[in-house]
Design a protein around this motif. Structure first.
Motif, PDB file in Angstrom:
ATOM      1  N   MET A  25      26.958  53.819 -63.411  1.00 50.07           N
ATOM      2  CA  MET A  25      27.645  52.686 -64.060  1.00 50.07           C
ATOM      3  C   MET A  25      27.385  52.667 -65.568  1.00 50.07           C
ATOM      4  SD  MET A  25      27.413  48.733 -62.768  1.00 50.07           S
ATOM      5  CE  MET A  25      25.768  48.359 -63.333  1.00 50.07           C
ATOM      6  N   LEU A  26      28.393  52.153 -66.306  1.00 50.12           N
ATOM      7  CA  LEU A  26      28.212  51.972 -67.751  1.00 50.12           C
ATOM      8  C   LEU A  26      28.033  50.485 -68.057  1.00 50.12           C
ATOM      9  CD1 LEU A  26      31.567  52.129 -69.753  1.00 50.12           C
ATOM     10  CD2 LEU A  26      31.447  51.558 -67.333  1.00 50.12           C
ATOM     11  N   GLY A  27      27.759  50.193 -69.318  1.00 45.62           N
ATOM     12  CA  GLY A  27      27.776  48.804 -69.770  1.00 45.62           C
ATOM     13  C   GLY A  27      26.416  48.144 -69.815  1.00 45.62           C
ATOM     14  N   MET A  28      26.448  46.817 -69.727  1.00 44.42           N
ATOM     15  CA  MET A  28      25.269  45.982 -69.966  1.00 44.42           C
ATOM     16  C   MET A  28      24.045  46.436 -69.163  1.00 44.42           C
ATOM     17  SD  MET A  28      24.867  41.860 -69.630  1.00 44.42           S
ATOM     18  CE  MET A  28      25.514  41.432 -71.245  1.00 44.42           C
ATOM     19  N   HIS A  29      24.231  46.691 -67.870  1.00 40.57           N
ATOM     20  CA  HIS A  29      23.117  47.176 -67.065  1.00 40.57           C
ATOM     21  C   HIS A  29      23.421  48.554 -66.489  1.00 40.57           C
ATOM     22  CE1 HIS A  29      20.896  43.560 -67.645  1.00 40.57           C
ATOM     23  NE2 HIS A  29      21.862  42.811 -67.160  1.00 40.57           N
ATOM     24  N   GLY A  30      24.262  49.273 -67.213  1.00 44.15           N
ATOM     25  CA  GLY A  30      24.587  50.634 -66.803  1.00 44.15           C
ATOM     26  C   GLY A  30      23.455  51.575 -67.172  1.00 44.15           C
ATOM     27  N   THR A  31      23.649  52.851 -66.831  1.00 46.98           N
ATOM     28  CA  THR A  31      22.581  53.807 -67.120  1.00 46.98           C
ATOM     29  C   THR A  31      22.563  54.140 -68.609  1.00 46.98           C
ATOM     30  OG1 THR A  31      24.043  55.682 -66.747  1.00 46.98           O
ATOM     31  CG2 THR A  31      22.807  54.871 -64.838  1.00 46.98           C
ATOM     32  N   TYR A  32      21.383  54.595 -69.044  1.00 46.27           N
ATOM     33  CA  TYR A  32      21.216  55.048 -70.428  1.00 46.27           C
ATOM     34  C   TYR A  32      22.216  56.156 -70.728  1.00 46.27           C
ATOM     35  CZ  TYR A  32      18.816  57.433 -74.309  1.00 46.27           C
ATOM     36  OH  TYR A  32      18.510  58.033 -75.494  1.00 46.27           O
ATOM     37  N   TYR A  33      22.317  57.108 -69.777  1.00 47.51           N
ATOM     38  CA  TYR A  33      23.148  58.291 -70.035  1.00 47.51           C
ATOM     39  C   TYR A  33      24.639  57.984 -69.991  1.00 47.51           C
ATOM     40  CZ  TYR A  33      21.791  58.326 -65.067  1.00 47.51           C
ATOM     41  OH  TYR A  33      21.481  57.962 -63.779  1.00 47.51           O
ATOM     42  N   ALA A  34      25.050  57.031 -69.172  1.00 52.60           N
ATOM     43  CA  ALA A  34      26.480  56.669 -69.174  1.00 52.60           C
ATOM     44  C   ALA A  34      26.850  56.070 -70.531  1.00 52.60           C
ATOM     45  CB  ALA A  34      26.791  55.680 -68.055  1.00 52.60           C
ATOM     46  N   ASN A  35      26.011  55.170 -71.006  1.00 51.74           N
ATOM     47  CA  ASN A  35      26.311  54.531 -72.287  1.00 51.74           C
ATOM     48  C   ASN A  35      26.240  55.517 -73.444  1.00 51.74           C
ATOM     49  OD1 ASN A  35      26.900  51.919 -71.350  1.00 51.74           O
ATOM     50  ND2 ASN A  35      24.731  51.473 -71.096  1.00 51.74           N
ATOM     51  N   LYS A  36      25.237  56.415 -73.394  1.00 51.35           N
ATOM     52  CA  LYS A  36      25.131  57.453 -74.429  1.00 51.35           C
ATOM     53  C   LYS A  36      26.391  58.316 -74.437  1.00 51.35           C
ATOM     54  CE  LYS A  36      21.304  57.538 -76.764  1.00 51.35           C
ATOM     55  NZ  LYS A  36      21.329  57.617 -78.226  1.00 51.35           N
ATOM     56  N   ALA A  37      26.825  58.703 -73.236  1.00 47.59           N
ATOM     57  CA  ALA A  37      27.974  59.603 -73.124  1.00 47.59           C
ATOM     58  C   ALA A  37      29.249  58.944 -73.651  1.00 47.59           C
ATOM     59  CB  ALA A  37      28.161  60.031 -71.669  1.00 47.59           C
ATOM     60  N   VAL A  38      29.434  57.661 -73.317  1.00 47.62           N
ATOM     61  CA  VAL A  38      30.623  56.951 -73.790  1.00 47.62           C
ATOM     62  C   VAL A  38      30.624  56.884 -75.320  1.00 47.62           C
ATOM     63  CG1 VAL A  38      31.647  54.644 -73.938  1.00 47.62           C
ATOM     64  CG2 VAL A  38      31.053  55.601 -71.706  1.00 47.62           C
ATOM     65  N   VAL A  76      21.932  46.176 -72.303  1.00 48.26           N
ATOM     66  CA  VAL A  76      22.575  46.015 -73.602  1.00 48.26           C
ATOM     67  C   VAL A  76      22.727  44.512 -73.789  1.00 48.26           C
ATOM     68  CG1 VAL A  76      24.619  46.475 -74.996  1.00 48.26           C
ATOM     69  CG2 VAL A  76      23.859  48.170 -73.317  1.00 48.26           C
ATOM     70  N   PRO A  77      21.999  43.910 -74.729  1.00 45.52           N
ATOM     71  CA  PRO A  77      22.109  42.458 -74.883  1.00 45.52           C
ATOM     72  C   PRO A  77      23.557  42.034 -75.131  1.00 45.52           C
ATOM     73  CG  PRO A  77      20.294  43.316 -76.207  1.00 45.52           C
ATOM     74  CD  PRO A  77      21.045  44.499 -75.686  1.00 45.52           C
ATOM     75  N   ALA A  78      23.905  40.838 -74.693  1.00 44.28           N
ATOM     76  CA  ALA A  78      25.275  40.343 -74.858  1.00 44.28           C
ATOM     77  C   ALA A  78      25.663  40.405 -76.326  1.00 44.28           C
ATOM     78  CB  ALA A  78      25.379  38.918 -74.334  1.00 44.28           C
ATOM     79  N   GLY A  79      26.840  40.953 -76.607  1.00 46.03           N
ATOM     80  CA  GLY A  79      27.344  41.004 -77.977  1.00 46.03           C
ATOM     81  C   GLY A  79      26.809  42.183 -78.780  1.00 46.03           C
ATOM     82  N   ALA A  80      25.858  42.946 -78.209  1.00 46.10           N
ATOM     83  CA  ALA A  80      25.323  44.099 -78.939  1.00 46.10           C
ATOM     84  C   ALA A  80      26.147  45.338 -78.617  1.00 46.10           C
ATOM     85  CB  ALA A  80      23.866  44.323 -78.565  1.00 46.10           C
ATOM     86  N   SER A  81      25.973  46.363 -79.443  1.00 44.97           N
ATOM     87  CA  SER A  81      26.665  47.622 -79.231  1.00 44.97           C
ATOM     88  C   SER A  81      25.990  48.393 -78.098  1.00 44.97           C
ATOM     89  CB  SER A  81      26.604  48.434 -80.525  1.00 44.97           C
ATOM     90  OG  SER A  81      26.708  49.801 -80.241  1.00 44.97           O
ATOM     91  N   LEU A  82      26.762  49.247 -77.417  1.00 45.67           N
ATOM     92  CA  LEU A  82      26.180  50.091 -76.368  1.00 45.67           C
ATOM     93  C   LEU A  82      25.085  50.998 -76.933  1.00 45.67           C
ATOM     94  CD1 LEU A  82      29.212  51.246 -74.135  1.00 45.67           C
ATOM     95  CD2 LEU A  82      27.780  49.219 -73.887  1.00 45.67           C
ATOM     96  N   ASP A  83      25.139  51.248 -78.253  1.00 49.08           N
ATOM     97  CA  ASP A  83      24.093  52.058 -78.891  1.00 49.08           C
ATOM     98  C   ASP A  83      22.733  51.371 -78.832  1.00 49.08           C
ATOM     99  OD1 ASP A  83      25.835  54.104 -79.706  1.00 49.08           O
ATOM    100  OD2 ASP A  83      26.469  52.923 -81.444  1.00 49.08           O
ATOM    101  N   ASP A  84      22.754  50.045 -78.718  1.00 46.11           N
ATOM    102  CA  ASP A  84      21.497  49.293 -78.766  1.00 46.11           C
ATOM    103  C   ASP A  84      20.898  49.084 -77.380  1.00 46.11           C
ATOM    104  OD1 ASP A  84      21.923  49.102 -81.472  1.00 46.11           O
ATOM    105  OD2 ASP A  84      23.017  47.202 -81.317  1.00 46.11           O
ATOM    106  N   ILE A  85      21.158  50.011 -76.495  1.00 43.62           N
ATOM    107  CA  ILE A  85      20.661  49.868 -75.126  1.00 43.62           C
ATOM    108  C   ILE A  85      19.125  49.882 -75.099  1.00 43.62           C
ATOM    109  CG2 ILE A  85      20.840  52.373 -74.654  1.00 43.62           C
ATOM    110  CD1 ILE A  85      21.778  51.464 -71.767  1.00 43.62           C
ATOM    111  N   MET A  86      18.566  48.927 -74.358  1.00 41.75           N
ATOM    112  CA  MET A  86      17.107  48.858 -74.196  1.00 41.75           C
ATOM    113  C   MET A  86      16.773  49.427 -72.828  1.00 41.75           C
ATOM    114  SD  MET A  86      16.922  44.828 -75.210  1.00 41.75           S
ATOM    115  CE  MET A  86      15.149  44.613 -75.103  1.00 41.75           C
TER     116      MET A  86
END
Lengths: 160, 579
Positions: free
Chosen positions: B255-268, B564-574
């Motif tokens: 899964m991507l997005g707020m609670h998606g995986t690190y790698y899905a968000n990185k890839a997107v 990914v905090p609400a309103g933050a970029s997918l780059d800012d994934i914690m």
């Protein structure tokens, strides 16, 4: 940007509510709206005037198309079309200025439809610019009341 | 051949003609003629304990089968109680047809007893709705309702039937098909657009497929698999598309997005082409929109023209049915290896896989879900409520096929999972159905346990009990200085008002006792408080020949990561707290 949108809809109850809900749900103010039957009594035409940027209007047009009761949507932006609205304007008219008002009404090619003791009511038809220009001109005499319809519009030439 | 029937009989006969296997609902004054016609008919009617649950059961039925779910309720409060169920189905494109009783046409608008403007109230949360004012229109309207609900982008349709129309009599002729001049969904994508899209994909070096519910709705999973394998394209799914792509594939990004995986968000974020299929760029997927996939061209295949460029500007839109379009597209796509790109993703996968603390003896909720996934082999239908448990379920349950993970995505409806699970089990009696719930959500519709027990619908519920409205608590911990305002479900009037130090040994006794609750319905209830008991307990409920509830006392303050905090970029994934 001002858009005149022409919407052909099924002539059924509740359709107007669907369309106004759609605009309201997206926070758009409708500048004017006119509804009436078309040459086919099962179909009504709504002419809606709204202001908004093009991308927003594109979304609205798509949303309108998505409504089950909507048959066709035309945004007249960039299209040759004619549009007409109507206004009834009740103007203060003491005897001394009546002739003047009649003259002005003539220049605007409008019609005086009611004469009372101290007022005249004038029927103005035309595009929004003309109606606004007349109201502006009449305001120097003092306007008692104005009642306006929304504009109706058709594209020029062949049926679209 | 036609014969005279009452409106109520017409409704029942029409439902049988539509091959409706079961209907969920609850009777009432303005639906009495309908219920009289149901009595002794061939229609399989399931009496629920709350109308909201009836709508969610119909939804669970529909999501698990692809066929429209049906519910029948009365006017006024019956109708308003299904509004949440309609909105839930509308947001997630679930085909559903709801019938409501209405006061007699002669008194509509007079504030009659149990009158509500049902079509007015439900207009923004249905694909379409009807008020039937003449019994002669009823059969045609029902035909249209099913047609609209199940074609194009599916959605809920409501038919409001005044009681005098239910009683009215006319000839019954059920139309063979619905013909609506103003409703013609477009299934075939524009060939020129498909060609353009294929050209861009062929030129790309770092493409990503981003798939949503539309892929499941149009049964396009095989086509997605074919394209991704042929052209080496990694695939990320939305919450609702869980199970649409095999998780064990190297190309799966989960899964991507707020609670998606690190790698899905990185890839997107690193992609040069995103191919969105049947997904709508929900804010939970995109994060901050202006920072979403900035380096990427975006192709969007969707049957709903309004989904195009609604949130994110689309470079190549293709309006049409996912399966039809992808079938056209697959032959135009070059067979290609993208080693460098896949290797890069492999590095991200190694860097931050989904993880939690496995080496202690605490019950981490993720562990419970991993065990459910293992023990059911990912073959069970899992429904979820909404909250932390839902996200953990999405991360750690690995459904083997589409329509095995049912969750309220768009609306995020707590109280959905349990009745939806019951609906899914009704539809799939031979499949295992596991409801993964939080202790907060479960309490919103747990009265439906009666329906499970009375009908022998053996759904198995696992409550990840953390005595909190956990997702909100997590946000309070992270963004509101740990001020746990009204999220503790154990809190009593004599607790310290600003308590933020939960401790099961010191906190007041939690109510309800879910084990006793289950037992009061003659269902099986088990509580687990030790890690070593989790696996045997899951086995036990799965083997049980009755509805069962497993109350697992998990770590109270566990948080969902990545985030990914609400309103933050997918780059800012914690990937962890303060990470």
């Amino acid at each position: 940007m001002r858009h005149t949108i022409s919407v052909l809809v099924e002539n059924k109850f509740g359709v107007l509510a669907r369309i106004s809900t759609l605009f309201a749900a997206r926070g758009f103010n409708i500048d004017s709206l006119a509804v009436g039957e078309t040459e086919d009594s099962a179909i009504s035409r709504m002419t809606i005037v709204v202001k908004g940027d093009d991308s927003v209007l594109e979304q609205v047009t798509k949303q309108l198309n998505k409504l089950v009761d909507v048959i066709k949507v035309n945004d007249f932006n960039g299209v040759e079309y004619v549009e007409r609205g109507l206004a009834l304007v009740k103007i203060n008219a003491p005897k001394a200025v009546r002739a003047e008002i009649f003259k002005m009404a003539g220049i605007f090619r409008t019609r005086v439809v009611d004469i009372a003791q101290d007022s005249l009511t004038v029927e103005v038809t035309g595009g929004e610019d003309k109606i606004e220009a007349f109201i502006e001109a009449a305001s120097s005499y003092g306007i008692k009341e104005v009642c306006r319809t929304g504009v109706v519009a058709l594209s020029r030439g062949n049926k679209q | 051949m036609s014969r005279k029937m009452t409106g109520a009989q017409i409704l029942i006969e029409s439902l049988l003609k539509e091959n409706v296997e079961m209907v969920f609902g609850l009777p009432g004054g303005q639906a009495l003629p309908i219920f009289d016609a149901i009595h002794g008919s061939k229609l399989n009617f399931i009496l629920t304990r709350h109308e909201q649950a009836a709508s969610h059961m119909a939804d669970g039925y529909a999501r698990s089968t692809g066929k429209p779910g049906v519910c029948i309720v009365t006017s006024g409060p019956g109708a308003t109680n299904i509004v949440t169920g309609l909105a839930t189905a509308y947001m997630d494109s679930v085909p559903m047809v709801a019938f409501t009783g209405q006061v007699s046409t002669s008194v509509i608008g007079q504030d009659a007893f149990q009158e509500a403007d049902t079509t007015g109230i439900t207009r923004p949360v249905t694909k379409h709705n009807f008020l039937v004012k003449d019994v002669k229109d009823l059969a045609k309207t029902i035909k249209e309702a099913f047609y609209i609900a199940s074609t194009g982008r599916p959605g809920p349709v409501l038919v409001d039937i005044p009681v005098d129309v239910q009683r009215g009599v006319c000839e019954f002729v059920y139309p063979d098909k619905a013909e609506i001049r103003s409703y013609k969904p477009n299934y075939n994508g524009h060939p020129g657009q498909i060609k353009k899209a294929a050209e861009i994909i062929n030129k790309s070096e770092r493409p990503v497929l981003y798939i949503g519910m539309g892929v499941i709705v149009s049964a396009a999973c095989d086509e997605i698999l074919e394209i991704s394998k042929k052209a080496d394209i990694p695939v990320t799914n939305t919450l609702l598309a869980a199970g649409a792509y095999p998780y064990d594939s190297e190309l799966s990004l989960n899964m991507l997005g707020m609670h998606g995986t690190y790698y899905a968000n990185k890839a997107v974020q690193a992609a040069d082409v995103i191919i969105a299929v049947g997904a709508r760029f929900d804010d939970r997927c995109t994060g901050k929109v202006c920072d979403f996939a900035k380096k990427s061209k975006i192709i969007h295949i969707d049957i709903d023209p309004t989904a195009i460029s609604k949130v994110v500007d689309i470079d190549i839109p293709v309006v049409g049915d996912a399966k039809t379009v992808l079938k056209e597209m697959v032959s135009l796509i070059d067979k290609k290896e993208r080693k460098e790109w896949i290797e890069k993703i492999g590095v991200w996968k190694k860097e931050h896989p989904l993880s939690y603390e496995k080496n202690d003896d605490k019950i981490h909720p993720q562990y419970v879900i991993e065990k459910i996934s293992e023990l059911t082999k990912g073959e069970a239908i899992v429904t979820t409520e909404v909250g932390q448990h839902q996200m953990w379920a999405a991360q750690y349950y690995k459904p083997k096929a589409p329509r095995l993970f049912l969750s309220s995505g768009g609306l995020g409806t707590m109280g959905f999972g349990y009745p939806a699970g019951i609906g899914a089990k009704f539809a799939n009696p031979d499949k295992e159905v596991v409801v993964i719930a939080g202790d907060g959500s479960f309490q919103m519709n747990m009265q439906e346990m009666a329906i499970a027990v009375l009908n022998g619908v053996n759904v198995k519920t696992v409550i990840l009990n953390n005595q909190y409205l956990g997702n909100v608590r997590q946000w309070q911990e992270m963004f509101y200085g740990k001020r746990y305002s009204h999220t503790c479900l154990a809190k009593r009037k004599d607790c310290p008002p600003l308590c933020n130090t939960p401790d099961r040994d010191k906190c007041p006794v939690y109510v309800p006792d879910f084990v006793k609750w289950a037992e009061s319905y003659s269902a099986l209830g088990i509580r687990v408080t030790k890690k070593e008991d989790v696996e045997p307990a899951i086995k036990k409920i799965l083997e049980a020949d009755c509805p069962a509830v497993l109350d697992v006392w998990v770590e109270i303050e566990e948080n969902i990561f990545p985030m990914v905090p609400a309103g933050a970029s997918l780059d800012d994934i914690m990937v962890r707290m303060n990470g």
